[in-house]
Structures are given as C-alpha cells and as structure tokens.
Scaffold this active site. Structure first.
Site, mmCIF file in Angstrom:
data_model
loop_
_atom_site.group_PDB
_atom_site.id
_atom_site.type_symbol
_atom_site.label_atom_id
_atom_site.label_comp_id
_atom_site.label_asym_id
_atom_site.label_seq_id
_atom_site.Cartn_x
_atom_site.Cartn_y
_atom_site.Cartn_z
ATOM 1 N N ASP A 74 15.573 159.971 67.400
ATOM 2 C CA ASP A 74 16.324 159.145 66.451
ATOM 3 C C ASP A 74 15.675 157.789 66.230
ATOM 4 O OD1 ASP A 74 17.094 158.569 69.175
ATOM 5 O OD2 ASP A 74 18.702 157.321 68.393
ATOM 6 N N ASP A 111 9.545 153.225 66.427
ATOM 7 C CA ASP A 111 10.460 153.325 67.568
ATOM 8 C C ASP A 111 11.434 154.461 67.258
ATOM 9 O OD1 ASP A 111 12.233 152.992 69.657
ATOM 10 O OD2 ASP A 111 13.038 151.094 68.932
ATOM 11 N N GLU A 141 19.209 158.154 71.323
ATOM 12 C CA GLU A 141 18.892 157.124 72.313
ATOM 13 C C GLU A 141 19.432 155.770 71.889
ATOM 14 O OE1 GLU A 141 16.336 153.874 74.051
ATOM 15 O OE2 GLU A 141 16.663 154.427 71.964
ATOM 16 N N GLU A 142 19.338 155.490 70.586
ATOM 17 C CA GLU A 142 19.586 154.138 70.107
ATOM 18 C C GLU A 142 21.053 153.715 70.162
ATOM 19 O OE1 GLU A 142 17.297 152.210 69.772
ATOM 20 O OE2 GLU A 142 15.494 153.108 68.935
ATOM 21 N N HIS A 455 14.062 147.668 65.258
ATOM 22 C CA HIS A 455 15.484 147.628 64.865
ATOM 23 C C HIS A 455 15.730 146.714 63.669
ATOM 24 C CE1 HIS A 455 16.842 148.922 69.197
ATOM 25 N NE2 HIS A 455 15.880 149.680 68.698
#
Length: 481
Positions: A74, A111, A141-142, A455
C-alpha cells in the site's frame, strides 16, 4: 542511467499503474499473483491478502538459510488541491527531474513500491547468486500495520529478514518507535445561524506536511493546529458560528490542509479578514523555513438554504480542545543523540453524522513514554466532555547491537563501498516491530534508497541511491554462500 536502475524504475512504473491506497490493495495483490504465475514462481496468500512469493536458491546456495525480503503493497494517497488525480482509477505519473524521481501532483508511492520493484527484479535475474528467497509483501502498513499483525506463524519459514522500507541510503535501521492511535469524539448539537450573517470558508493551505514519524522534529506546521489557533482568536474577538470542520488525511501524515465553515456578522467581516491576514503573516514568519507558502484564507460562500451551526458553547469547547491537544515532539531520547523519543501528531478532524471526530497518533520508543502521552491526551479530551477510544497500537522494535545480521551487513557495506554505514534507531514505525513480536527468532534489519518527504505530494526518490542499494543488497545475498 544504468540498466539495473532503469529496470527497477520500469517495474516501479508498472506497480504505480495499479491503484493501491491503504486498505484497498486488492488490485495490486492480484497483479502480484499474476506476475508470479507469468514468471513461474510459487506463491501463497492469506486471509488479508498478504502475499509470499517463493524464489528457489541459485546454484550452490541450496543449503543456505532462507532470506525474507519484505515490503508493503500500500501507499499513502495524498495530492495537491489542484490535482484531478483519481487514486481509485488513475496511474501515478512518475517522472525524473535531475537526480530525483517524482510524481505529478501526488505522492510517488516509492514508499514502499520501490521495495516491491527491487525484490521482483532480483527474483527474475537468473544470474544473481542468492539463497532461497521469500518475498513477503504485506497490506495496509500505512494505516494500521494490518498485514503484519495478521501474519500467521506458518506463513513464512525464513529466520532472516530484510525490510526494504527505510528512507536513507547508507543507513541501517535496527529499531523503531511503537505507537497508539486515539479517537476523540464529541456529540454535536446544532443551532440556526442568523439570516443576515455571512458564511465564509476559513482555509489553511500550502503546508509541506510530511511523515509524522520521520519529519516530526522539523517544526513543520500542522494545519489542524493553525486552524484551531485562528478560530480561537476569532471566537475571543467576534460573534462567530462554527458550521463545519475538516482537516488532515491520515494518522501518519502531518496535516497539510484544514478548513472550517463559519458564519460572522456583516459588521465584523472586514475586521475578521484583516485579522486573518495578520495571523497568516505571523504564521509564515514562524514557519518560514519549512512552510514558506503557508496560507490562511477567508472566502465568502453562497448559501440559499437555512444554515445550522454547532451550538456556540460546544464550538468554544471544541476549539479549546484542539488548542490544548499536543502536537510535535514531546521528549528527545537521553540515550540516542538526535532521536525523538516521544511525539504526537494531531492527525485528522472530521465531522461524521452528528459527531466531531479527532484522530491523534502517538509514538514512543518506550512503553512508559507512549503511556504517558496517551494518558495526557485522554485527560485533556475527558475534561472537554469528549469520548475517547484507543486503537491501532503496535510495539517498539528494540535494537540488538549484537545481531549477527547487523555485523554481516556492516561488513558487506564496508567491502562494497569502502566506507562505513550508519546505524540508527528511528521514530517512525516499521513492520519489523510487529514481525519481531510474532517471530521472536527473526534476525532483522531495515534499509532502502533515499526518499524525501514521504506521505506528501513532495515525495521524491533519489535515483542514484537505487543503484547503491541494489549493489549492497545483491552483495549481501551473495555473502550467504
């Protein structure tokens, strides 16, 4: 550009053509399954769609220990306000600018797409010497480390794990912070807005944002905190009705945008506009280094129907709560110079049905630090009459300086580049923390190419660092003969 880097970035482009926001990894999981079938690799998946691709050992490495190469499918889906990108359907538009790979108006997805790309290129290269490989790609994960948390004991067999999710080439990460999310909710009551009042949108925009673990020490402005500060000032000086609030996007992203819909008296409108400009000027000065284009705008809105606002006493209580809730570094480590030990991100503000919901995300490398800041947030919230729920907790990954894998990595890096790698413990959360708690015999290390501003739409991947990580990774695999 060298052939290996080009191949890795080409695979990343393929990955970036598949929508994969956190919690919506179905299509990238299917893509990986099809890739495995097309390349004659065995794979398996579990109930949450974690995927493990098995790559046989190269000749002479059949008796070497299995190595797990791990990354997550993700990505954080953030875009600029003027971007028309649809994360549910559109490909990420990646492009090279100098030494950097970027995306047009959105997060890049390096990422952690770069981990997937490097692992798949290794798997297909029949000339590379390596032990048996297990390519472990996890989901979500995020937003909650869901994939790592749902791993079953029999899903992987390797006892050595390379996590390719760190963001500074030449740095080996051997520990990370633990974390906890706190959901703060307040039931809303509404009252009519006077008919002659002017409805305006108060917007905080233009902030750099960034990763709430990696960038939290850099004094980057938090849009939610600035919005609360502006509202607090206006409420103290004018008759104001708070109609709506919205800010932030994810627990692990420093909020770049926040806005409130307010109603004010026509007699006060110009004075409020002037005061807002003064506050913007002061905020730009305070955050000039990291947020030079910070903006605080007040624009009049057209409304035809009767407007209702949050009860005024309740509005004041909400704004006061947001002002009091902490954001940023709470404590620096006494043991590791420069390491943030405990922090908090005032992450999101949302209105859901008849509730205002605030998400706070705490991190700490110590259990006591995490408990202390969580209790502080709980106490502040309770004093405002809010309901509090904690979830999404994950452990810290405690460093092991005597790790055999760490010693091997240091030696391989030294032999490959003629220099020493740095050893760090980071404030961000890594899946190693969860995986290590489930597989206690696992020897782990985290590394990766250099990524700046993850992000956020400013995310960029340092292209030359990709080749350095490739050279290190392939030399490390070859060392297990």
């Amino acid at each position: 550009m060298d052939e290996v880097t080009q191949e890795i970035l080409d695979v990343l482009k393929e990955i970036n053509s598949v929508p994969r926001c956190s919690g919506h990894e179905e299509r990238i999981a299917n893509w990986l399954k099809e890739w495995s079938l097309d390349n004659d690799f065995n794979f398996k998946f579990d109930s949450v769609n974690n995927i493990l691709i098995s790559v046989p050992a190269s000749e002479g490495y059949e008796k070497s220990p299995a190595i797990v190469i791990q990354g997550h499918m993700d990505m954080v889906c953030e875009k600029n306000p003027d971007s028309l990108h649809d994360f549910e359907n559109d490909s990420i538009e990646q492009y090279i600018e100098g030494d950097w790979l970027r995306a047009r108006g959105t997060t890049l997805g390096a990422d952690n797409g770069i981990a997937l790309a490097m692992a798949l290129v290794i798997a297909k290269d029949k000339e590379l010497p390596h032990p048996p490989l297990e390519l472990l790609f996890t989901v979500d994960e995020e937003t909650g480390l869901t994939g790592a948390n749902e791993l079953m004991p029999d899903f992987i067999s390797g006892k050595i794990l390379f996590n390719v999710d760190s963001e500074d080439e030449g740095v080996f990460v051997i520990g990370c912070a633990g974390g906890m999310n706190t959901i703060i909710s307040i039931s809303l009551k509404f009252t009519p807005v006077p008919e002659d009042y002017i409805v305006c949108k108060l917007a905080v925009d233009g902030l750099a944002g960034g990763h709430s673990g990696v960038d939290i020490h850099e004094k980057r402005a938090n849009a939610n905190k600035i919005l609360a500060m502006v509202l607090d000032t206006l409420i103290l000086n004018f008759d104001l009705y708070l109609i709506h609030m919205d800010g932030g996007s994810a627990h692990n992203a420093i909020p770049r945008q926040a806005e409130a819909t307010i109603a004010v008296s026509p007699d006060d409108h110009e004075n409020i506009l002037s005061l807002t400009r003064d506050i913007e000027k002061d905020a730009r000065l305070e955050y000039s280094e990291n947020d030079p284009v910070l903006s605080i705008g007040l624009t009049e809105q057209t409304c035809k129907d009767e407007i209702f606002s949050i009860n005024k006493d309740l509005s004041e209580r909400i704004v006061s709560l947001l002002v009091q809730l902490p954001h940023g570094v709470a404590m620096m480590s006494e043991d590791v110079p420069g390491l943030v030990e405990t922090s908090n991100n005032l992450a999101t503000i949302k209105m859901e049905d008849n509730d205002l919901v605030i998400l706070s995300s705490q991190r700490s490398s110590t259990d006591s630090g995490l408990a202390e800041i969580t209790k502080e947030i709980e106490a502040i919230s309770a004093s405002s009459g809010a309901n509090v729920l904690h979830n999404g907790g994950y452990p810290a990954w405690q460093p092991d300086l005597d790790s055999p894998l760490l010693q091997r990595c240091k030696g391989v890096y030294r032999d490959t580049f003629g220099e020493e790698a740095s050893i760090e413990v980071i404030h961000a959360g890594l899946e190693c923390a969860v995986i290590g708690s489930k597989f206690q015999e696992m020897d782990m290390i985290s590394f990766g190419p250099t990524i700046k501003n993850p992000h956020s739409p400013a995310e960029r991947l340092h292209v030359p660092s990709v080749l350095k990580v490739w050279k290190f990774l392939t030399a490390l695999l070859a060392s297990f003969s």
